[in-house]
Write a protein that holds these residues in place. Structure first.
Motif, PDB file in Angstrom:
ATOM      1  N   VAL A  14       1.017  -1.193   0.203  1.00  0.00           N
ATOM      2  CA  VAL A  14      -0.106  -0.080  -0.131  1.00  0.00           C
ATOM      3  C   VAL A  14       1.096   1.309  -0.067  1.00  0.00           C
ATOM      4  CG1 VAL A  14      -1.878   1.067   1.168  1.00  0.00           C
ATOM      5  CG2 VAL A  14      -1.700  -1.260   1.262  1.00  0.00           C
ATOM      6  N   HIS A  43       2.896   3.785  -9.731  1.00  0.00           N
ATOM      7  CA  HIS A  43       2.190   4.440  -8.886  1.00  0.00           C
ATOM      8  C   HIS A  43       1.544   5.478  -9.540  1.00  0.00           C
ATOM      9  CE1 HIS A  43       5.631   7.238  -9.693  1.00  0.00           C
ATOM     10  NE2 HIS A  43       6.333   6.499  -9.979  1.00  0.00           N
ATOM     11  N   MET A  45      -1.573   7.732  -8.550  1.00  0.00           N
ATOM     12  CA  MET A  45      -2.338   7.971  -7.602  1.00  0.00           C
ATOM     13  C   MET A  45      -2.089   7.098  -6.207  1.00  0.00           C
ATOM     14  SD  MET A  45      -5.786   8.380  -9.874  1.00  0.00           S
ATOM     15  CE  MET A  45      -6.675   9.914  -9.449  1.00  0.00           C
ATOM     16  N   GLN A  47       0.181   6.876  -4.005  1.00  0.00           N
ATOM     17  CA  GLN A  47       0.701   7.515  -2.812  1.00  0.00           C
ATOM     18  C   GLN A  47      -0.287   7.884  -1.925  1.00  0.00           C
ATOM     19  OE1 GLN A  47       2.737  11.337  -2.849  1.00  0.00           O
ATOM     20  NE2 GLN A  47       2.525  11.437  -5.095  1.00  0.00           N
ATOM     21  N   ARG A  48      -1.824   7.953  -2.447  1.00  0.00           N
ATOM     22  CA  ARG A  48      -2.687   8.267  -1.676  1.00  0.00           C
ATOM     23  C   ARG A  48      -3.851   7.051  -1.292  1.00  0.00           C
ATOM     24  NH1 ARG A  48      -1.408  13.433  -3.054  1.00  0.00           N
ATOM     25  NH2 ARG A  48      -0.183  12.675  -4.568  1.00  0.00           N
ATOM     26  N   GLY A  49      -2.875   6.143  -0.778  1.00  0.00           N
ATOM     27  CA  GLY A  49      -3.585   5.001  -0.350  1.00  0.00           C
ATOM     28  C   GLY A  49      -4.040   3.627  -1.262  1.00  0.00           C
ATOM     29  N   GLY A  50      -3.795   4.204  -2.432  1.00  0.00           N
ATOM     30  CA  GLY A  50      -4.078   2.924  -3.261  1.00  0.00           C
ATOM     31  C   GLY A  50      -3.007   1.737  -3.310  1.00  0.00           C
ATOM     32  N   GLU A  79       1.061  -6.231   2.638  1.00  0.00           N
ATOM     33  CA  GLU A  79      -0.127  -6.203   3.249  1.00  0.00           C
ATOM     34  C   GLU A  79      -0.866  -7.532   3.038  1.00  0.00           C
ATOM     35  OE1 GLU A  79      -4.032  -4.761   4.604  1.00  0.00           O
ATOM     36  OE2 GLU A  79      -3.349  -5.889   2.842  1.00  0.00           O
ATOM     37  N   VAL A  81      -3.971  -8.556   2.404  1.00  0.00           N
ATOM     38  CA  VAL A  81      -5.200  -8.638   1.303  1.00  0.00           C
ATOM     39  C   VAL A  81      -4.523  -8.382   0.171  1.00  0.00           C
ATOM     40  CG1 VAL A  81      -6.794  -6.797   0.307  1.00  0.00           C
ATOM     41  CG2 VAL A  81      -7.180  -8.055   2.709  1.00  0.00           C
ATOM     42  N   GLU A  82      -3.273  -7.698  -0.096  1.00  0.00           N
ATOM     43  CA  GLU A  82      -2.701  -7.432  -1.300  1.00  0.00           C
ATOM     44  C   GLU A  82      -1.938  -8.745  -1.744  1.00  0.00           C
ATOM     45  OE1 GLU A  82      -2.839  -4.678  -2.853  1.00  0.00           O
ATOM     46  OE2 GLU A  82      -4.151  -3.996  -1.309  1.00  0.00           O
ATOM     47  N   GLU A 102      -2.401  -5.544   8.699  1.00  0.00           N
ATOM     48  CA  GLU A 102      -3.741  -5.078   7.989  1.00  0.00           C
ATOM     49  C   GLU A 102      -3.511  -3.632   7.676  1.00  0.00           C
ATOM     50  OE1 GLU A 102      -7.017  -6.298  10.264  1.00  0.00           O
ATOM     51  OE2 GLU A 102      -6.381  -8.511   9.930  1.00  0.00           O
ATOM     52  N   ILE A 103      -4.059  -3.130   6.552  1.00  0.00           N
ATOM     53  CA  ILE A 103      -4.249  -1.702   6.358  1.00  0.00           C
ATOM     54  C   ILE A 103      -5.696  -1.461   5.760  1.00  0.00           C
ATOM     55  CG2 ILE A 103      -3.446   0.319   5.249  1.00  0.00           C
ATOM     56  CD1 ILE A 103      -0.626  -0.517   5.392  1.00  0.00           C
ATOM     57  N   TYR A 104      -6.577  -1.040   6.358  1.00  0.00           N
ATOM     58  CA  TYR A 104      -7.879  -0.922   5.840  1.00  0.00           C
ATOM     59  C   TYR A 104      -8.002   0.054   4.730  1.00  0.00           C
ATOM     60  CZ  TYR A 104      -9.409  -3.878   9.659  1.00  0.00           C
ATOM     61  OH  TYR A 104      -9.696  -4.768  10.515  1.00  0.00           O
ATOM     62  N   SER A 105      -8.632  -0.102   3.771  1.00  0.00           N
ATOM     63  CA  SER A 105      -9.050   1.051   2.638  1.00  0.00           C
ATOM     64  C   SER A 105     -10.131   1.595   3.094  1.00  0.00           C
ATOM     65  CB  SER A 105      -8.972   0.212   1.198  1.00  0.00           C
ATOM     66  OG  SER A 105     -10.230  -0.642   1.279  1.00  0.00           O
TER      67      SER A 105
ATOM     68  N   PRO B 337     -11.678  -3.360  -2.459  1.00  0.00           N
ATOM     69  CA  PRO B 337     -10.992  -2.349  -3.316  1.00  0.00           C
ATOM     70  C   PRO B 337     -10.365  -1.416  -2.754  1.00  0.00           C
ATOM     71  CG  PRO B 337     -13.350  -1.806  -3.207  1.00  0.00           C
ATOM     72  CD  PRO B 337     -13.335  -3.054  -2.526  1.00  0.00           C
ATOM     73  N   ARG B 338      -9.181  -1.056  -3.225  1.00  0.00           N
ATOM     74  CA  ARG B 338      -8.365  -0.117  -2.452  1.00  0.00           C
ATOM     75  C   ARG B 338      -8.027   1.162  -3.466  1.00  0.00           C
ATOM     76  NH1 ARG B 338      -5.330  -1.181   1.934  1.00  0.00           N
ATOM     77  NH2 ARG B 338      -5.218  -3.447   1.814  1.00  0.00           N
ATOM     78  N   PRO B 339      -9.329   1.970  -3.424  1.00  0.00           N
ATOM     79  CA  PRO B 339      -9.155   3.312  -4.277  1.00  0.00           C
ATOM     80  C   PRO B 339      -8.370   4.359  -3.646  1.00  0.00           C
ATOM     81  CG  PRO B 339     -11.159   3.092  -3.069  1.00  0.00           C
ATOM     82  CD  PRO B 339     -10.394   1.929  -2.794  1.00  0.00           C
ATOM     83  N   PRO B 340      -7.569   5.084  -4.492  1.00  0.00           N
ATOM     84  CA  PRO B 340      -6.988   6.364  -3.957  1.00  0.00           C
ATOM     85  C   PRO B 340      -7.794   7.113  -3.100  1.00  0.00           C
ATOM     86  CG  PRO B 340      -7.058   6.694  -6.211  1.00  0.00           C
ATOM     87  CD  PRO B 340      -7.591   5.319  -6.076  1.00  0.00           C
ATOM     88  N   VAL B 341      -7.440   7.999  -2.031  1.00  0.00           N
ATOM     89  CA  VAL B 341      -8.440   8.558  -1.104  1.00  0.00           C
ATOM     90  C   VAL B 341      -7.506   9.915  -1.114  1.00  0.00           C
ATOM     91  CG1 VAL B 341      -9.923   7.044  -0.279  1.00  0.00           C
ATOM     92  CG2 VAL B 341      -7.772   7.766   0.951  1.00  0.00           C
ATOM     93  N   CYS B 343      -5.463  12.340   1.393  1.00  0.00           N
ATOM     94  CA  CYS B 343      -4.992  12.019   2.666  1.00  0.00           C
ATOM     95  C   CYS B 343      -5.374  12.285   3.891  1.00  0.00           C
ATOM     96  CB  CYS B 343      -3.535  12.723   2.381  1.00  0.00           C
ATOM     97  SG  CYS B 343      -2.677  12.662   0.799  1.00  0.00           S
ATOM     98  N   ARG B 558     -13.845   0.113  14.132  1.00  0.00           N
ATOM     99  CA  ARG B 558     -13.123  -1.293  14.345  1.00  0.00           C
ATOM    100  C   ARG B 558     -13.633  -1.709  15.410  1.00  0.00           C
ATOM    101  NH1 ARG B 558      -6.937  -2.250  12.317  1.00  0.00           N
ATOM    102  NH2 ARG B 558      -7.031  -0.622  10.666  1.00  0.00           N
TER     103      ARG B 558
END
Lengths: 193, 588
Positions: A14, A43, A45, A47-50, A79, A81-82, A102-105, B337-341, B343, B558
């Protein structure tokens, strides 16, 4: 179709976990060993959590910088789930290295999606060569969670049988001096996994 | 020494080795690092700048070229649309010092709004084109591109793609060849494209094409690699590597590095020398159309996908559909899914949160971090088309609304860098044509999406020198926005933001809201806010989850409780201000 000696590694994680730096150190080491090396990172987008993916390939002559599906010798997931997301890239008989972390999206955080349960068990059941450990915890115990990428790098080096290279020398070159000690420890801890 | 470099690093290095004097660009993924790397050569003969947009970058590079310098302009594929105007005319004027224009295309849409194949720009504008396949070729071919440019008096389009820009492969570097800036001689028939002159230049352009066709036949940039089998593959760029991965050394390759004009004879000879001919390229059938137009039978598009980038397995599936399924593993799990967000602590969050309260506000969005205003739970943005279209598109939307007798209010949302790029012309349009839209400049004092580049609002140049900082409020006033219709707000302050949004919503004239908090990821900001954190007072929290509506990745629900991740929280307090029970507290 050709067969050659190209080895393929996929690192997935992530944004912010340090996958790109780990891949950079890995590639630099492989170059020093005299291999033809190609590394591709995605990379933008991310860096913003993707999610972030880097492909590293080496051998006497590498053609594509992209690891074909089902051909990665090692899949390193920063991670868990990845790990599941990219599992189809790991070749039969390949090694899976999973950070039990774990890192939650955002969809998970807001309740729009669910973080799956029992991923680690399912990964272990599916892939015979699976190594699971918590690199985040190891790095934290050494002083800083941010060094988890180097713990994983150590485990990857061991999984690929690449220990016969002066990795500490490569680390010295690519890690700022004040963080070097921590990262050397993290690398050694990774080798023990 | 062998070094491992990205395509972008190698392109910068090659341009420097070629004696480059001047470089300009507007940042855009995947091209950004070309100029960032060229800026490292500021004390070694290269002047580099961020231009306000790609048209300005190409025009500046063209000016430098006409003056006699070797010049380069770089952009992502959509940037060439912005720069298309000078691009087409430069084909007519030609150059003085070598002029290379880099187009970094994005097959697979890793960070773009479309997937256009800019090879067609070369044939459309009649500008010579060079396409490298890896970092070594980026370095070598960009040098050759400058030679072509000066020898044939033409700009050269240097076309790369995301996989080339962002892949690292081995490179043998060389030394810089220092070059004097060529002398300039006034020549209005060459550099003044009034109709009569342009007509004469069109003739010269036609003669140049003939010369370039000759070059295309003989240059080693277009090479044949003879294999042992009967299959022949025509390919270029990254597709060559994927083809090689799948077909190996058995197939023969016509590997094209100079791809406009294409080498007719070389293609005919190659086709005649093989039994089966494939054309392997991603996105558009650029090479294939040409081959087929020569009356040569080949297979490509009917097997290869029209969309997405090529990969080795896509090539394999296309040409060997019966080969064994790729190995690979899978597990039975629903993968979220892990979309960009935006910050944690992003300055745009509070603004979107307040705008989202109005059901009859239409948000015309733009390209940048604030595009993420589309992501749930904020979900406020209605449109995103291209850089600057938030404002001009907003004008049109509002005019249609008025024509239909409807009431939607238009909020155009644009960042600081994008406003300078092409938002300002839309604002002028809104003023002159009396469109009562609200232009929201989310000024976070950096070009954030592409990784923190300087822009006219930051007070620094690409090469790190302090410079004039453009005053956005004064600029808007100069465009004709009345001072009473401009609000400067701290977007972390939800009350002030709410008041400004209300004022804009009720305004009957063009209105501007400028946010004044810098990007949360700027180093000095991170340092300043390092000890600012919010946390949840569990006794007061009633778990209403309203704080989750901010869509901040630091705020979690959580195990039946809300908690705030201390590592990512920067104490912006947006969640704290949303909480109706005052259960979120700030420290630091």
């Amino acid at each position: 179709m050709k067969k050659n000696d190209t080895k393929s590694i996929l690192l997935v994680g992530v944004g912010g976990q340090g996958t790109i730096l780990a891949s950079k150190i890995l590639s630099e080491g492989l170059v020093r060993k005299g291999y033809d090396v190609k590394m591709s990172e995605i990379h933008g987008m991310s860096q913003r959590g993707g999610s972030v993916t880097t492909h590293v390939r080496y051998g006497s002559k590498v053609a594509s910088p992209v690891v074909p599906e089902g051909e990665a010798d090692v899949l390193v997931a920063f991670e868990k789930v990845e790990a599941a997301r990219w599992l189809q890239y790991l070749k039969k008989g390949g090694t899976l290295v999973v950070n039990d972390f774990e890192i939650y999206s955002l969809p998970v955080l807001t309740g729009a999606a669910k973080y799956p349960e029992g991923v680690t068990e399912k990964l272990r059941a599916a892939v015979p060569n699976t190594k699971v450990f918590n690199a985040g915890e190891i790095a934290s115990s050494l002083g800083n969670i941010k060094a988890q990428n180097i713990v994983l790098l150590g485990a990857l080096v061991k999984a690929m049988g690449l220990e016969d290279l002066d990795w500490e020398d490569v680390l010295k070159e690519l890690i700022p001096e004040k963080l070097l000690d921590l990262n050397l420890k993290a690398f050694r801890a990774g080798l023990e996994q | 020494m062998r070094k491992i470099m990205t395509g972008n690093e190698a392109t910068a290095r090659g341009a420097w080795e070629a004696g480059l004097h001047f470089a300009a660009a507007y940042p855009g993924t995947p091209s950004t690092e070309i100029l960032e790397n060229l800026a490292l050569y500021k004390d070694k003969g290269v002047y580099s700048e961020w231009a306000t947009n790609e048209k300005v970058a190409v025009e500046a590079a063209a000016g430098a070229s006409i003056a006699g310098a070797r010049a380069l302009a770089a952009m992502k594929h959509v940037g060439l649309n912005v720069a298309a105007d000078p691009f087409f005319t430069l084909a007519y004027t030609g150059v003085n010092g070598g002029l290379v224009i880099v187009s970094a295309d994005d097959p697979g849409l890793f960070s773009s709004q479309n997937e256009q194949d800019n090879r067609f720009y070369a044939s459309h504008a009649k500008i010579a084109m060079v396409e490298p396949s890896d970092s070594q070729e980026c370095l070598d071919y960009v040098k050759e591109a400058f030679e072509i440019s000066e020898k044939y008096d033409t700009p050269v389009l240097f076309r790369v793609t995301t996989r080339i820009c962002h892949s690292k492969t081995l490179v043998e570097t060389g030394d810089r060849v220092e070059r004097e800036v060529r002398p300039y001689k006034k020549d209005v028939t060459k550099y003044v494209m009034a109709p009569a002159n342009a007509k004469r230049r069109k003739q010269i352009l036609t003669e140049r094409i003939a010369a370039l066709k000759e070059y295309s036949e003989t240059t080693p940039l277009n090479r044949v690699e003879r294999g042992s089998g009967t299959v022949g593959i025509i390919t270029s760029g990254i597709s060559y590597n994927h083809a090689k991965e799948v077909f190996g050394d058995e197939a023969s390759y016509l590997k094209l590095g100079f791809t406009w004009p294409l080498p007719e004879k070389k293609i005919r000879d190659f086709a005649a020398s093989v039994e089966t001919l494939y054309v392997i390229e991603e996105n558009e059938p650029y090479l294939e159309n040409y081959v087929k137009a020569l009356g040569i039978a080949c297979t490509g598009r009917e097997k290869l996908p029209w969309i997405d980038e090529l990969t080795p397995e896509r090539v394999r599936r296309a040409f060997f559909p019966d080969s064994e399924e790729s190995g690979g593993y899978s597990i039975d799990a629903e993968i979220p899914p892990r979309p960009p967000v935006l910050c944690a602590g992003c300055t745009h969050r509070g603004f979107f949160y307040e705008v989202g309260k109005y059901k009859d506000i239409v948000v015309t969005g733009d390209i940048g971090c604030y595009t993420l205003g589309i992501v749930p739970p904020l979900s406020v943005t209605d449109t995103v088309i291209c850089m600057g279209a938030s404002v001009s598109g907003g004008v049109g939307f509002r005019k249609a609304v008025e024509r239909a007798g409807r009431k939607e209010k238009v909020f155009a949302v644009i960042g600081d860098s994008t406003f300078f790029h092409s938002g300002i012309t839309g604002l002028i349009d809104a003023i002159v044509n009396k469109a009562p839209i609200v232009v929201n400049i989310l000024d976070n004092r950096i070009t954030a999406m592409t990784g923190h580049q300087e822009n006219p609002g930051t007070g620094r140049t690409l090469m790190g020198e302090p410079t004039h900082q453009v005053d956005l409020k004064a600029l808007c006033m100069a465009c004709g926005v009345k001072e009473e219709n401009i609000r400067l707000i701290d977007p972390y302050d939800l009350t002030a933001t709410r008041d400004a949004v209300r004022a804009g919503y009720e305004a009957t004239e063009p209105f501007v809201i400028i946010t004044t908090s810098p990007c949360a990821l700027i180093k000095e900001v991170v340092r300043r806010r390092a000890n600012m954190k919010c946390f949840v007072d569990e006794e007061k929290c009633v778990k209403c989850k309203l704080c989750l509506k901010a869509g901040c990745p630091a705020v979690n629900f959580r195990d039946g409780r809300v908690y705030i991740d201390r590592a990512s929280c920067n104490g912006c307090t947006v969640c704290m201000q949303i909480c109706p029970k005052h259960a979120i507290v700030r420290e630091g």
